[in-house]
Design a protein around this motif. Structure first.
Motif, PDB file in Angstrom:
ATOM      1  N   ASP A   1       0.918  -1.039  -0.001  1.00  0.00           N
ATOM      2  CA  ASP A   1       0.011   0.012  -0.075  1.00  0.00           C
ATOM      3  C   ASP A   1       0.747   1.233   0.108  1.00  0.00           C
ATOM      4  N   ASN A   2       0.786   2.085  -1.009  1.00  0.00           N
ATOM      5  CA  ASN A   2       1.311   3.308  -0.962  1.00  0.00           C
ATOM      6  C   ASN A   2       0.603   4.506  -1.225  1.00  0.00           C
TER       7      ASN A   2
ATOM      8  N   ALA B   1      -0.542   8.047  -2.942  1.00  0.00           N
ATOM      9  CA  ALA B   1      -0.618   8.424  -4.358  1.00  0.00           C
ATOM     10  C   ALA B   1       0.047   9.964  -4.684  1.00  0.00           C
TER      11      ALA B   1
ATOM     12  N   THR C   1       5.019  10.892  -2.108  1.00  0.00           N
ATOM     13  CA  THR C   1       4.506   9.957  -3.300  1.00  0.00           C
ATOM     14  C   THR C   1       5.188   8.767  -3.539  1.00  0.00           C
TER      15      THR C   1
ATOM     16  N   ASN D   1      -6.509   8.749  -1.171  1.00  0.00           N
ATOM     17  CA  ASN D   1      -5.098   8.805  -1.790  1.00  0.00           C
ATOM     18  C   ASN D   1      -4.154   7.849  -1.555  1.00  0.00           C
TER      19      ASN D   1
ATOM     20  N   ARG E   1      -2.957   4.012  -2.807  1.00  0.00           N
ATOM     21  CA  ARG E   1      -2.982   2.964  -3.830  1.00  0.00           C
ATOM     22  C   ARG E   1      -2.550   1.542  -3.281  1.00  0.00           C
ATOM     23  N   LYS E   2      -3.614   0.592  -3.414  1.00  0.00           N
ATOM     24  CA  LYS E   2      -3.491  -0.543  -2.676  1.00  0.00           C
ATOM     25  C   LYS E   2      -2.567  -1.537  -3.374  1.00  0.00           C
TER      26      LYS E   2
ATOM     27  N   GLU F   1      -3.025  -3.294  -6.943  1.00  0.00           N
ATOM     28  CA  GLU F   1      -3.997  -2.847  -7.557  1.00  0.00           C
ATOM     29  C   GLU F   1      -3.949  -2.765  -9.121  1.00  0.00           C
ATOM     30  N   ASP F   2      -2.478  -2.835  -9.731  1.00  0.00           N
ATOM     31  CA  ASP F   2      -2.022  -3.009 -10.880  1.00  0.00           C
ATOM     32  C   ASP F   2      -2.318  -4.338 -11.449  1.00  0.00           C
TER      33      ASP F   2
END
Length: 420
Positions: free
Chosen positions: A53-54, A56, A104, A145, A147-148, A151-152
């Motif tokens: 998890d990061n 965005a 980010t 905000n 990104r799990k 996710e991609d």
């Protein structure tokens, strides 16, 4: 089975040639070299992307519950107890009155569930760095905000599927998946043979009765544009023995052989007997203009295609038929160029018993697509191919097109499979 000496339609010719060839074997290329190539097997990721998890964007990580009561007239103030740049992480905890400054792409601390970007935070006259206090004037939702992980793509999932073409963005995607050697269908090696005792190389000034070899070079370029690897052979004089030797050699060294010239029925046209005497003749006549006399067959189980000698006929035959076969050999699933409708600029009243492919240019006029045929459609010209962007397709028969009528247009400068 089709009689090889019968005249067949353009569609039948395409079907015959495309159905005769097959996908080539797999080769592995480096990651960047894979762009534009077709993968020959499913490619999977070895990790989740993102792997954690990061956040965005730049801001402050915290728990959404800490600022649920925040309002413009009653902001919630939190102490900044740590800073997390990219490539680093924070493993500690935070109290109810604390937050973490974060950049980010940095991992979201396990103790946090959201992030608020810099622009929505009041620094209270400080720089907002570690040791200062900042204020939040509005609540946010859990996951704001963020990104799990995965996710991609998740570990083990297909990143690029078999028969998919690798795009520039796909190169980066595969790099993220840990793939640096890409299995792709091999590019076909295509032998190019120019036939004619009248031909000389472009470096020579033609003597009387001679002309420069233009078809050979144009066909090499077309092979490259189709994704193949051209192999040029020396000019062949108009004798059965010379052409036989050259075709036999090329058919042993290449995956596909293209000749130009000697495809008609004259005294010095030998491509048909060469194929018939040394392999299997499958086609000699196509009901299209330019390019009625087109020969196709197998020699040493290698496809050999004899194009006419006139530049426009050779160019058109390659683009309409051969290009589709070469794409199949490379694993592409879309073979034909896109076809659209456009308004005709001019009139086409001449009766034609063959399918006509008229070189033309496409423009947009007052919001509508308008196609203008080249003024000279002679098959002996090369300049019209250079200036044309499309082909007007006029069906066989007595169909008359007047100025402004809608006509079928084959786009020669748009990649196969493009949705318009």
């Amino acid at each position: 089975m089709i009689d090889p000496y019968s005249r067949i339609s353009a569609e039948e010719a395409v079907e015959l040639v495309v159905s005769t060839v097959h996908e080539l074997e797999t080769e592995h290329v480096d990651l960047v070299s894979a762009v534009g190539r077709v993968v020959s097997e499913d490619l999977t990721s070895d990790i989740d992307i993102a792997p954690f998890d990061n956040v965005a964007m730049d801001g402050f990580a915290l728990k959404a519950s800490q600022i649920v009561e925040a309002a413009p007239d009653a902001p919630v103030k939190l102490k900044v107890i740590a800073e997390v740049p990219c490539g680093s992480y924070y493993d500690g905890d935070i109290a109810d009155d604390e937050c973490v400054r974060i950049m980010t792409g940095a991992p979201l601390p396990a103790c946090c569930d959201c992030m608020v970007q810099y622009e929505k935070v009041d620094y209270l006259g400080t720089d907002g760095r570690e040791g200062t206090t900042v204020a939040f004037s509005a609540p946010v939702e859990v996951g704001n905000n963020i990104r799990k992980a995965g996710e991609d793509i998740e570990a083990g999932a297909i990143a690029i599927a078999k028969h998919e073409t690798v795009k520039a963005a796909g190169v980066g995607f595969l790099a993220s998946c840990g793939i640096t050697s890409v299995p792709v269908y091999r590019r076909p090696k295509v032998g190019v043979i120019s036939i004619g005792s009248e031909l000389v190389e472009p470096t020579e000034l033609p003597a009387r009765g001679k002309i420069r070899n233009s078809n050979g070079y144009a066909l090499e370029a077309q092979v490259i544009q189709a994704g193949g690897i051209p192999q040029r052979y020396p000019i062949v004089e108009d004798t059965l023995e010379a052409l036989t030797n050259q075709v036999l050699k090329a058919s042993q060294e290449c995956d596909f052989v293209v000749t130009s010239g000697g495809a008609s029925n004259g005294d010095f046209d030998f491509i048909k007997p060469v194929i018939e005497n040394n392999g299997k003749l499958l086609m000699t006549l196509v009901n299209m203009r330019p390019g009625k006399c087109q020969t196709f067959g197998l020699v040493n189980d290698t496809p050999v295609f004899g194009l006419p000698g006139n530049p426009a006929a050779a160019w058109c035959g390659f683009e309409i038929i051969i290009r589709q076969a070469l794409r199949k050999m490379q694993g592409y699933t879309s073979f034909a160029r896109p076809m659209i409708k456009a308004h005709l600029n001019g009139a086409l009243r001449k009766k034609n018993d063959r399918r006509m492919f008229l070189r033309a240019t496409l423009d947009r006029v007052a919001g509508e697509l308008v196609v203008t045929p080249a003024s000279n459609q002679s098959s002996g010209l090369a300049s019209t191919q250079q200036r044309s962007t499309c082909l007007i397709v006029k069906p066989e028969g007595t169909i008359v097109y007047e100025n402004g009528d809608l006509v079928d247009v084959l786009l020669m400068d748009v990649e196969e499979g493009t949705v318009l």
